[in-house]
Design an enzyme around this catalytic site. Structure first.
Site: not given
Ligand SMILES: *[C@@H]1O[C@H](CO)[C@@H](O)[C@H](O)[C@H]1NC(C)=O
Ligand SMILES: *[C@@H]1O[C@H](CO)[C@@H](O)[C@H](O)[C@H]1NC(C)=O
Ligand SMILES: *[C@@H]1O[C@H](CO)[C@@H](O)[C@H](O)[C@H]1NC(C)=O
Length: 397
Positions: A220, A243
């Protein structure tokens, strides 16, 4: 004369006594901790914390010796503590049970694995070898269940965290929540790119936080900055996979979120889905302002630059008129390659447009031969300086 002399002495003595700094070191092994990676050390670690936190010294150290593995279920290290400064010195590895049910926690108290609350002047030091290993593999496969964050620090002032490694935790690796004044340096955080919600560092409701010299690769955000975060500097970060570095998401379920004075510079993104990102939900309130991304290198990122005021992680999202106001955002010296055609995406709300966007010396290419990168911009106002490729058409303002 004599009386005066004695008085002087007494004053001097009491001044000295106040200045004397005392230090006590608590070795966790002296409190029943085994460190063989098999024995459950939870109770021993809690006892060692009690002794450290109640020490009458001005500084106390809780010491985890090298070459040992400390198996523990969820821990709450609670303050306030008596010493002005507490050092937690981790040389070995702290590991979690590999089976989620062995954690023996209910969903309500399972939001974190190692939690510090109300501990001012806390310094967690790993000297480059100390490791927090949450063995999250089995958690990652559990659908819809609340997974615990690895290290959560709440309601504390003057935190330092350095030289620690984090590996494969069930969810976010480090969470700061209500921390005033923090310095995070030389951290190494690793989890597979497919592991869900394993943000490297998540920060919310915290001020004056400095993060530097960290290498983060997870499933993430490498670093995510939530509502209530003010005055932060993030620099010299290697991020990927993951991310990217994100402000947000802000304004979920109509929340009023405020984020300001965030400087992010000298970051290298490798194989990340985003680079520099701001994401807000429709229907939120508050603001994200005075944010700078500078000297950013994107290697093979899907979306190197993205402001998304329509963030939504499920299928049907309703349109709203309110939004978190985004203003004063600078992208300066952002270079590299984009995997998607749209290297720059500025997608702002019609009713609450983004204002004061500055793009200066941005050069992003498509990583596909013969393909050109492009920019998408909707309801973004601001100015362009120097060379900006692909061309971004911001409305003046
Ligand atoms: C306590 O910690 C603070 C902040 O980390 C630091 O400035 C100060 O020098 C420390 N004091 C002692 C006595 O170690
Ligand atoms: C942020 O920094 C500014 C300038 O250094 C300071 O005036 C302000 O009080 C800080 N804000 C917070 C919330 O600490
Ligand atoms: C990035 O992805 C490319 C292609 O998928 C791969 O060859 C490369 O090793 C990756 N780089 C890193 C640092 O993971």
């Amino acid at each position: 004369m004599a009386v005066q002399g004695i008085l002087k002495c007494v004053i001097l003595f009491s001044l000295l006594a106040n200045c004397v700094l005392t230090l006590s070191v608590v070795n966790v092994r002296d409190h029943g901790v085994v460190g063989d990676g098999i024995t459950d050390d939870t109770q021993g670690l809690l006892r060692a914390w009690e002794v450290t936190c109640k020490s009458s010294s001005s500084s106390a150290t809780m010491h985890f010796p090298a070459n040992l593995e400390f198996l523990t279920r969820p821990l709450l290290f609670k303050g306030p503590c008596k010493p002005r400064n507490i050092t937690v010195e981790i040389h070995g590895t702290i590991t979690a049970p590999s089976e989620p049910r062995q954690w023996r926690c209910r969903s309500t108290d399972c939001d974190s694995w190692i939690r510090f609350s109300h501990v001012d002047g806390l310094f967690i030091s790993g000297s480059g070898t100390g490791t927090i290993s949450g063995r999250g593999e089995k958690w990652w496969n559990i659908k819809g269940k609340h997974r615990p964050a690895a290290l959560r620090i709440m309601s504390s002032k003057n935190l330092r965290l350095s030289g620690l490694r984090f590996k494969d935790n069930p969810r976010m690796h480090i969470v700061l929540d209500g921390v005033q004044g923090a310095r995070l340096t030389d951290l190494k955080i690793q989890a597979p790119g497919h592991s869900p919600n394993t943000d490297g560092i998540h920060i919310g409701d915290s001020t004056n936080v400095n993060i530097e010299h960290c290498t983060i690769g997870t499933g993430d955000d490498c670093i995510s900055i939530g509502g209530g975060s003010k005055n932060m500097t993030i620099h010299n970060i290697r991020c990927g996979p993951g991310h990217g570095v994100s402000i947000g998401s802000l304004g979920k379920d109509g929340a009023n979120d405020e984020v300001e004075n965030i400087q992010i510079r000298d970051v290298v993104f490798t194989n990340t889905s985003n680079g520099a990102r701001i994401k807000t939900w429709q229907g939120g309130k508050g603001y994200a302002r005075n944010i700078a991304f500078e000297r950013i290198l994107c290697q093979n990122s899907d979306n190197p630059i993205i402001i998304d005021q329509f963030y939504c992680d499920h299928e049907t999202c309703v349109d709203h008129n309110s939004a978190v106001k985004v203003s004063g955002v600078t992208f300066r010296e952002v270079m590299g390659t984009s995997k998607r055609e749209t290297a720059v995406k500025i997608d702002c709300s019609k009713t609450v447009p983004c204002e004061g966007i500055t793009m200066e010396n941005v050069y992003l290419k498509s990583n596909r031969h013969g393909k050109k990168a492009s920019a998408y911009c909707s309801n973004g106002r601001g100015k362009v300086f120097g060379q900006v490729v692909p061309k971004v058409s911001l409305n003046f303002g």
